[in-house]
Write an enzyme that holds these catalytic residues in place. Structure first.
Site, mmCIF file in Angstrom:
data_model
loop_
_atom_site.group_PDB
_atom_site.id
_atom_site.type_symbol
_atom_site.label_atom_id
_atom_site.label_comp_id
_atom_site.label_asym_id
_atom_site.label_seq_id
_atom_site.Cartn_x
_atom_site.Cartn_y
_atom_site.Cartn_z
ATOM 1 N N GLY A 34 49.187 13.629 62.862
ATOM 2 C CA GLY A 34 48.227 13.954 63.911
ATOM 3 C C GLY A 34 46.946 13.162 63.816
ATOM 4 O O GLY A 34 45.916 13.554 64.371
ATOM 5 N N LEU A 35 46.998 12.014 63.121
ATOM 6 C CA LEU A 35 45.802 11.193 62.895
ATOM 7 C C LEU A 35 45.897 9.821 63.558
ATOM 8 O O LEU A 35 45.043 8.962 63.327
ATOM 9 C CB LEU A 35 45.571 11.021 61.390
ATOM 10 C CG LEU A 35 45.392 12.322 60.598
ATOM 11 C CD1 LEU A 35 45.351 12.032 59.101
ATOM 12 C CD2 LEU A 35 44.121 13.052 61.033
ATOM 13 N N ALA A 36 46.936 9.613 64.352
ATOM 14 C CA ALA A 36 47.140 8.347 65.081
ATOM 15 C C ALA A 36 47.328 7.160 64.152
ATOM 16 O O ALA A 36 46.929 6.044 64.481
ATOM 17 C CB ALA A 36 45.991 8.087 66.055
ATOM 18 N N SER A 84 49.456 4.628 65.899
ATOM 19 C CA SER A 84 48.764 4.173 67.108
ATOM 20 C C SER A 84 47.607 3.243 66.786
ATOM 21 O O SER A 84 47.400 2.231 67.461
ATOM 22 C CB SER A 84 48.248 5.380 67.898
ATOM 23 O OG SER A 84 49.311 6.175 68.366
ATOM 24 N N ALA A 132 52.926 10.793 60.388
ATOM 25 C CA ALA A 132 53.372 12.028 61.061
ATOM 26 C C ALA A 132 52.388 13.158 60.805
ATOM 27 O O ALA A 132 52.752 14.270 60.433
ATOM 28 C CB ALA A 132 54.777 12.423 60.594
ATOM 29 N N PRO A 149 47.803 9.069 56.353
ATOM 30 C CA PRO A 149 49.095 9.762 56.270
ATOM 31 C C PRO A 149 49.905 9.597 57.553
ATOM 32 O O PRO A 149 49.337 9.478 58.646
ATOM 33 C CB PRO A 149 48.692 11.228 56.063
ATOM 34 C CG PRO A 149 47.318 11.178 55.490
ATOM 35 C CD PRO A 149 46.668 9.978 56.106
ATOM 36 N N ASP A 203 47.958 7.645 72.368
ATOM 37 C CA ASP A 203 46.717 7.521 71.595
ATOM 38 C C ASP A 203 46.245 6.079 71.450
ATOM 39 O O ASP A 203 45.112 5.836 71.031
ATOM 40 C CB ASP A 203 46.899 8.109 70.187
ATOM 41 C CG ASP A 203 47.002 9.621 70.186
ATOM 42 O OD1 ASP A 203 46.572 10.249 71.177
ATOM 43 O OD2 ASP A 203 47.504 10.179 69.195
ATOM 44 N N LYS A 207 41.992 8.740 63.748
ATOM 45 C CA LYS A 207 41.219 9.595 64.655
ATOM 46 C C LYS A 207 41.522 11.053 64.339
ATOM 47 O O LYS A 207 42.554 11.400 63.750
ATOM 48 C CB LYS A 207 41.538 9.283 66.117
ATOM 49 C CG LYS A 207 42.969 9.612 66.574
ATOM 50 C CD LYS A 207 43.194 11.073 66.964
ATOM 51 C CE LYS A 207 44.666 11.378 67.222
ATOM 52 N NZ LYS A 207 44.962 12.821 67.322
#
Length: 280
Positions: A95-97, A100, A93, A91, A133, A8
């Protein structure tokens, strides 16, 4: 059973307060993109076994996929185990979940294997115990997420728009970013209402103008490379550029595939992890 676990991005991220227990109150627009890990699960007699093609990925309780499997088996008193194979493309760590969405996909596959009558709403209850998330990743699409991530309002899907995504050569700790955010010093907040209207009208230029992430207040000061990436995106034809989540991934939103390809080629000369993808 094999399934895609989609990443995301945030089209906006606002922090509107902080609870007494330390959790930040969020208001953010989340968007699924066509960048994904592959998750395969097989039923076994006992235990939870994680296999992954990346050596640096933990294969124990530190892995959110492991945690998801544990919670599912315990909640439904299932007397067997699972073997989970993860093929990583998202990737970490970043910020792309990535973690999650792997966890959410594990929950969905395990439902199909063990308890097919469970609703998505029930899965989201389990998901919230894993991470903020994860509930969004159960259904994906385009949604307004509020609270600590548990209040999800789907909106018109902002699909099939071109993105170039850059993950710099370092990771960021979500906890550290939030700990360094001074909520009382956030002077410019996203216009979430205007952004939702722009999405519903499929007005790409207006979406780009109204994207905002208040966590950039922390990260852009500390990591000058992020400013450089954002500037490069605009110079190379992006309509807008923003950091996703707590970073450090930065994306550019494009209305032209040729411009996006030129940007991708340029960014690949500087950064190892660069992707062309789309919203879905």
């Amino acid at each position: 059973m094999l399934s895609k676990a989609h990443a995301k991005i945030n089209l906006s991220l606002d922090v509107i307060g902080k609870r007494k227990d330390g959790y930040h109150l969020l208001k953010m627009l989340m968007q699924t993109i066509d960048l994904y890990d592959l998750i395969e699960i097989k039923k076994i007699k006992k235990d939870i076994i994680i296999d992954c093609d990346r050596e640096y990925i933990p294969k124990d309780r530190r892995n959110l996929a492991y945690k998801a499997a544990t919670l599912f088996l315990d909640r439904y008193n299932i007397d067997s185990g699972v073997r989970i194979n993860i093929t990583k493309n998202i990737p970490v760590a970043a910020g792309l979940a990535g973690g999650s969405t792997d966890a959410a996909t594990v929950l969905k596959i395990m439902r199909d294997i063990f308890e097919p009558d469970i609703s998505n709403e029930e899965l989201k209850e389990i998901a919230l115990d894993i991470g903020a998330d994860v509930p969004f990743c159960i259904e994906g699409g385009t949604a307004l997420c509020e609270g600590i991530g548990e209040k999800i309002t789907p909106i018109k899907n902002f699909k099939n728009h071109i993105l170039v995504l850059v993950k710099p050569n370092f990771g960021l700790s979500t906890k550290d970013v939030y700990n360094n955010l001074k909520v009382e010093k956030i002077y410019i907040h996203p216009n979430t209402t205007k952004l939702i209207q722009s999405i519903e009208e499929d007005n790409l230029k207006s979406v780009a103008r109204n994207m905002r992430n208040v966590l950039e207040n922390v990260t852009l000061r500390k990591y000058k490379a992020l400013n450089s990436i954002k500037s490069n995106f605009i110079e190379l034809g992006a309509l807008g550029s923003m950091m996703s989540g707590s970073g450090p991934s930065v994306f550019g939103l494009f209305d032209d595939m040729l411009k996006a390809q030129i940007c991708y080629d340029n960014m690949r000369e500087k950064y190892k992890e660069v992707f062309i993808t789309r919203t879905i």
